[in-house]
Design a protein around this motif. Sequence first.
Motif, PDB file in Angstrom:
ATOM      1  N   LEU A  76     -14.606  25.392 -83.101  1.00  0.00           N
ATOM      2  CA  LEU A  76     -15.964  25.870 -82.876  1.00  0.00           C
ATOM      3  C   LEU A  76     -16.976  25.080 -83.707  1.00  0.00           C
ATOM      4  CD1 LEU A  76     -15.609  29.758 -82.661  1.00  0.00           C
ATOM      5  CD2 LEU A  76     -15.725  28.089 -80.803  1.00  0.00           C
ATOM      6  N   ASP A  77     -16.635  24.783 -84.951  1.00  0.00           N
ATOM      7  CA  ASP A  77     -17.529  23.989 -85.807  1.00  0.00           C
ATOM      8  C   ASP A  77     -17.782  22.616 -85.198  1.00  0.00           C
ATOM      9  OD1 ASP A  77     -17.788  26.003 -87.663  1.00  0.00           O
ATOM     10  OD2 ASP A  77     -16.360  25.162 -89.090  1.00  0.00           O
ATOM     11  N   LYS A  78     -16.740  22.012 -84.662  1.00  0.00           N
ATOM     12  CA  LYS A  78     -16.871  20.683 -84.051  1.00  0.00           C
ATOM     13  C   LYS A  78     -17.894  20.685 -82.932  1.00  0.00           C
ATOM     14  CE  LYS A  78     -14.256  17.420 -81.202  1.00  0.00           C
ATOM     15  NZ  LYS A  78     -12.935  17.097 -80.623  1.00  0.00           N
ATOM     16  N   TRP A  79     -17.935  21.778 -82.171  1.00  0.00           N
ATOM     17  CA  TRP A  79     -18.848  21.881 -81.034  1.00  0.00           C
ATOM     18  C   TRP A  79     -20.169  22.554 -81.393  1.00  0.00           C
ATOM     19  CZ3 TRP A  79     -18.357  19.752 -76.262  1.00  0.00           C
ATOM     20  CH2 TRP A  79     -17.132  19.147 -75.980  1.00  0.00           C
ATOM     21  N   GLY A 118      -7.422  28.889 -89.478  1.00  0.00           N
ATOM     22  CA  GLY A 118      -8.609  28.042 -89.515  1.00  0.00           C
ATOM     23  C   GLY A 118      -8.770  27.076 -88.362  1.00  0.00           C
ATOM     24  N   ARG A 119      -7.753  26.938 -87.502  1.00  0.00           N
ATOM     25  CA  ARG A 119      -7.878  25.987 -86.402  1.00  0.00           C
ATOM     26  C   ARG A 119      -8.932  26.418 -85.383  1.00  0.00           C
ATOM     27  NH1 ARG A 119      -1.834  25.329 -84.413  1.00  0.00           N
ATOM     28  NH2 ARG A 119      -1.628  27.376 -85.416  1.00  0.00           N
ATOM     29  N   GLY A 146     -14.611  20.506 -73.690  1.00  0.00           N
ATOM     30  CA  GLY A 146     -15.258  21.716 -74.200  1.00  0.00           C
ATOM     31  C   GLY A 146     -14.384  22.398 -75.234  1.00  0.00           C
ATOM     32  N   TRP A 147     -14.978  23.337 -75.960  1.00  0.00           N
ATOM     33  CA  TRP A 147     -14.222  23.951 -77.058  1.00  0.00           C
ATOM     34  C   TRP A 147     -13.078  24.831 -76.551  1.00  0.00           C
ATOM     35  CZ3 TRP A 147     -13.906  29.169 -77.339  1.00  0.00           C
ATOM     36  CH2 TRP A 147     -14.950  29.956 -76.840  1.00  0.00           C
ATOM     37  N   ALA A 192     -18.242  25.412 -73.421  1.00  0.00           N
ATOM     38  CA  ALA A 192     -16.882  25.954 -73.524  1.00  0.00           C
ATOM     39  C   ALA A 192     -15.899  25.176 -72.655  1.00  0.00           C
ATOM     40  CB  ALA A 192     -16.861  27.431 -73.153  1.00  0.00           C
ATOM     41  N   GLU A 193     -16.223  25.052 -71.366  1.00  0.00           N
ATOM     42  CA  GLU A 193     -15.371  24.261 -70.478  1.00  0.00           C
ATOM     43  C   GLU A 193     -16.226  23.651 -69.380  1.00  0.00           C
ATOM     44  OE1 GLU A 193     -15.050  28.546 -69.088  1.00  0.00           O
ATOM     45  OE2 GLU A 193     -14.181  27.667 -70.874  1.00  0.00           O
ATOM     46  N   PHE A 194     -16.096  22.354 -69.210  1.00  0.00           N
ATOM     47  CA  PHE A 194     -16.884  21.646 -68.207  1.00  0.00           C
ATOM     48  C   PHE A 194     -16.267  20.272 -67.970  1.00  0.00           C
ATOM     49  CE2 PHE A 194     -18.590  20.625 -72.325  1.00  0.00           C
ATOM     50  CZ  PHE A 194     -19.098  19.336 -72.264  1.00  0.00           C
TER      51      PHE A 194
END
Length: 252
Positions: free
Chosen positions: A227-230, A221-222, A30-31, A20-22
């Motif tokens: 989320l799909d990308k990650w 859809g954004r 991250g997403w 998520a975040e790092f």
Amino acid sequence: MAVGSGRTVRVAVFNNYPPAEFTAAGRLTGWMIELLEPIARESGLRFDVVPVNNFSTIIPGLRSGRFDIAAANLTVSAERVGIIDMVTVDAVGTGFSSAAASGVAIRSGADLCGRAVAALAGSVYEPQLKAVNEECAATGAPPARSSLYPDSSAAVLAAGTGRADVFMGSYSEVVHSARESGRLTVQPYQFARLPEAIGFPKGSPHTEKVRAAVNKLIADGRYRAVLDKWGMADIAIPESRLNPAVDPMGDR
């Protein structure tokens, strides 16, 4: 790091909660980080993003006024809703991993009894483990022993090197850290699918702006595209909600 325009608000992010975040190669990623720019744009706010090393300081920072918003994937709990406002952004279960060569098998809560469990300090996992220990006590089994760390990478390392039997964290983080470390095996047991949220001080003027922005990203859809990308499609929610009621042990 600043994104968006309009009024500037300080946004805390935890810099060690992959995916998520790092921090990687010296920059935040991250997403959740990728969602901040469209959330800022849609909410009409300018986000001054502040990386935080110690997760346990984030909610106190919100309450003291150090931060205006915490985009730190805070697991929703009744205790937290009592002191801050929470706008949901995903939902994920609690998962477990262990060193690949350890022979540890976690197929139910009972398999945690007597184990040394590494987890993030200040997170929801410590009270969840206490609830598991009530079940251990009811059967006469020894309790799980919690080892709490200020960041997730230290907890992952403890499990990977055998200082702890098990790493306990969000299922998405467990899967990501096992893949990245190459030393951990994801265990089959998972429980408590709970919403994670962006946090705000009680009565913040930004809460509904951000919730509306998240819902717009969901609708167009954004949100799902990020989320799909990650590889995180399974944690998507159909609607962002404010302060939902939750069962802390979920659907274990």
